[in-house]
Design an enzyme around this catalytic site. Sequence first.
Site, short mmCIF file in Angstrom:
data_model
loop_
_atom_site.label_atom_id
_atom_site.label_comp_id
_atom_site.label_asym_id
_atom_site.label_seq_id
_atom_site.Cartn_x
_atom_site.Cartn_y
_atom_site.Cartn_z
CB CYS A 1 -1.00 -0.04 1.16
SG CYS A 1 -2.39 1.09 0.93
CG HIS B 1 -3.31 -3.51 3.35
ND1 HIS B 1 -2.33 -3.07 4.21
CD2 HIS B 1 -3.86 -2.40 2.79
CE1 HIS B 1 -2.27 -1.74 4.17
NE2 HIS B 1 -3.19 -1.31 3.32
CD GLU C 1 -1.00 -6.21 5.51
OE1 GLU C 1 -1.24 -5.03 5.86
OE2 GLU C 1 -0.70 -6.52 4.35
#
Length: 249
Positions: A112, A215, A217
């Site tokens: 990001c 993202h 994660e």
Amino acid sequence: MEMKKPVIGVIPTRSSEDPSKLYIPENVTRAVERLGGEVFMIDYDKIKTYELIGMTVQLDGVIYAGGGDMDPRCYGQERIPECGEANPKRDAVELNMFPLILTRKLPVLGICRGMQSINVALGGTLTQDIPVKYGTNHRFSGSEAKFHHKLTVKEDNMLYETVQATEILTNSYHHQAIDVLAPGLIPTAYSEEGIIEAFEAPKETEHFIFAVQWHPESTQDDDNISLRIFELFMDAVHRYMTVPCHHHD
């Protein structure tokens, strides 16, 4: 002999509840640790520029994680009202550290804001606000954001080899994006508006630079693609650690 755990330097985020506190997003730590690494927080509030060299040589890889907006002056633009508040210390550390990453060819993953920062560090520019330029919204919250975005993936690159698909669904939490891509980077995924959503360094540079606008994660438990992105990064870290001149205690 037991292998040393890879040490991954991570650019932290400033807490909205306590602006004096920096933290690494829990999901980033979890993604690194589940693949055998340990995280090291790069405290941009405290570190001096001259200390960056000594710190960088202790790392086996770096993650430029998500966060707020960069100061548009970093890429030669005047701020527009829709641009968020800048974090000058973070901007300075990220930009000053990147030449050291290039020199050592440290594997680096951008997420990001991290993708945007890498682009600026290499001479690119940003779109300060997607709604202003494109008239569309890329910032969503909660479950609505999880697999909101459909992206087109170009073939013949690391991202395509990793996801094995020309279309993928990702989350979407951002209002800024790449405008002019820095020289030498390869765009590998696009949104429906044509916004660059991923890039990487060419293989011939022999330097792992890989960045995504979403993202992974946050969705590492929901789809294999998200975890594979971290596996790709950690594989590059392990290869880096086998080069004799990169050993450190």
